[in-house]
Design a protein around this motif. Structure first.
Motif, short mmCIF file in Angstrom:
data_model
loop_
_atom_site.label_atom_id
_atom_site.label_comp_id
_atom_site.label_asym_id
_atom_site.label_seq_id
_atom_site.Cartn_x
_atom_site.Cartn_y
_atom_site.Cartn_z
N VAL A 75 12.73 33.59 1.95
CA VAL A 75 12.88 33.50 3.31
C VAL A 75 14.11 33.37 3.86
CG1 VAL A 75 12.09 31.67 5.09
CG2 VAL A 75 10.54 32.36 3.34
N VAL A 76 15.03 32.54 3.12
CA VAL A 76 16.38 32.56 3.51
C VAL A 76 17.18 33.52 3.48
CG1 VAL A 76 18.79 31.41 3.09
CG2 VAL A 76 16.50 29.86 3.15
N LEU A 77 16.80 34.54 2.72
CA LEU A 77 17.41 35.78 2.33
C LEU A 77 17.17 36.70 3.50
CD1 LEU A 77 17.59 36.67 -1.59
CD2 LEU A 77 19.42 36.03 0.19
N GLU A 78 15.83 36.71 3.96
CA GLU A 78 15.57 37.62 5.08
C GLU A 78 15.90 36.98 6.49
OE1 GLU A 78 11.08 37.41 5.17
OE2 GLU A 78 10.94 38.40 3.10
N GLN A 79 16.10 35.81 6.57
CA GLN A 79 16.81 35.44 7.62
C GLN A 79 18.24 35.61 7.69
OE1 GLN A 79 16.14 31.04 7.41
NE2 GLN A 79 13.85 31.25 8.26
N GLU A 80 18.89 35.48 6.64
CA GLU A 80 20.44 35.90 6.61
C GLU A 80 20.22 37.61 6.90
OE1 GLU A 80 24.06 35.25 3.58
OE2 GLU A 80 22.04 36.20 2.83
N GLU A 81 19.64 37.99 6.17
CA GLU A 81 19.63 39.81 6.71
C GLU A 81 19.50 40.08 8.08
OE1 GLU A 81 16.86 43.63 5.37
OE2 GLU A 81 16.40 41.72 4.71
N SER A 82 18.41 39.21 8.80
CA SER A 82 18.16 39.43 10.04
C SER A 82 19.51 38.94 10.89
CB SER A 82 16.93 38.56 10.64
OG SER A 82 16.71 38.49 12.01
N LEU A 83 20.03 37.97 10.50
CA LEU A 83 21.22 37.30 11.35
C LEU A 83 22.35 38.55 11.41
CD1 LEU A 83 22.67 35.06 12.56
CD2 LEU A 83 23.47 34.43 10.53
N TRP A 84 22.60 39.02 10.06
CA TRP A 84 23.82 39.84 10.12
C TRP A 84 23.55 41.18 10.52
CZ3 TRP A 84 28.41 38.19 10.03
CH2 TRP A 84 28.83 37.31 9.20
N PHE A 85 22.07 41.46 10.61
CA PHE A 85 21.89 42.82 10.96
C PHE A 85 22.01 42.70 12.59
CE2 PHE A 85 18.35 45.33 13.06
CZ PHE A 85 18.73 46.48 12.57
N GLN A 86 21.72 41.67 13.33
CA GLN A 86 21.79 41.62 14.80
C GLN A 86 23.28 41.42 15.16
OE1 GLN A 86 19.36 38.13 15.78
NE2 GLN A 86 17.57 39.12 15.05
N ARG A 87 23.89 40.62 14.16
CA ARG A 87 25.31 40.58 14.53
C ARG A 87 26.14 41.85 14.34
NH1 ARG A 87 28.22 35.41 12.35
NH2 ARG A 87 29.75 35.92 14.00
N ALA A 88 25.97 42.51 13.60
CA ALA A 88 26.69 43.82 13.18
C ALA A 88 26.29 44.89 13.99
CB ALA A 88 26.25 44.35 11.63
N ARG A 89 25.03 44.92 14.75
CA ARG A 89 24.59 45.68 15.73
C ARG A 89 24.96 47.48 15.25
NH1 ARG A 89 27.75 44.73 20.64
NH2 ARG A 89 28.10 42.69 20.08
#
Length: 196
Positions: free
Chosen positions: A46-60
């Motif tokens: 779950v934490v890895l999915e949240q981290e992936e989502s966070l960096w995906f959004q930040r990297a655009r």
């Protein structure tokens, strides 16, 4: 922060706990430790999915899709873009370079004040005939024709689903996935924009 908390700290804590459980399991089998290990692995996922989502959004960016967890790359790209988007030095009118913030601020204000004053604008704007291209009547009829719902749908579905947020904060993916429900509304908004 309100929803996920500090993801990096949570990930480190789970990894440390998981490592401790695995070391304990090496010494002997324990049903409680096996269950705890499974729970920690689920939490880590779950934490890895949240981290992936966070960096995906930040990297655009659209590089990550369908499960890649290349967060190191996205972290680096976000930081490098942040560094690129800063003006650290300006060349002054006398040819020298300055990195003093007060000088840069004053120079930028003076530059735009000069650029946007009515005297400098009137002399730099070319005549209307040299700026605007004259289109033929068939092109103008095409440009002025009413838009169709299919045309709006084709353009919306041609957009990258996660590339840019709209003014309402929603990605194109929202409209693409919910076209059956929101298609008429979106079409009416676009048509009203062009008509008014």
């Amino acid at each position: 922060m309100n929803v996920f908390g500090h993801i990096e700290q949570r990930k480190k804590l789970i990894l440390l706990r998981l490592k401790g459980v695995e070391k304990a399991l090496e010494r002997g089998c324990n049903p409680y430790l096996i269950e705890l290990e499974a729970t920690l692995k689920c939490e880590l996922e779950v934490v890895l999915e949240q981290e992936e989502s966070l960096w995906f959004q930040r990297a655009r960016t659209k590089w990550i899709q369908m499960g890649d967890r290349n967060t190191t790359y996205f972290h680096a790209s976000t930081l490098s873009r942040s560094r690129r988007n800063k003006i650290k030095m300006l060349q002054l009118p006398d040819g020298s370079w300055s990195n003093d913030h007060t000088i840069l601020k004053g120079h930028a204000i003076d530059f735009f004040r000069t650029l946007l004053t009515s005297e400098s604008r009137s002399s730099s704007i070319p005549s209307q005939s040299s700026v605007f291209y004259q289109y033929g009547s068939s092109t103008m009829q095409h440009v002025l024709a009413d838009i169709s719902k299919e045309e709006v749908r084709a353009i919306l579905f041609g957009m990258d689903p996660l590339k840019a947020l709209g003014v309402d904060g929603l990605h194109a993916a929202f409209y693409q996935k919910n076209w059956v429900k929101v298609g008429d509304f979106v079409f009416n908004v676009v048509r009203k924009f062009f008509n008014t």
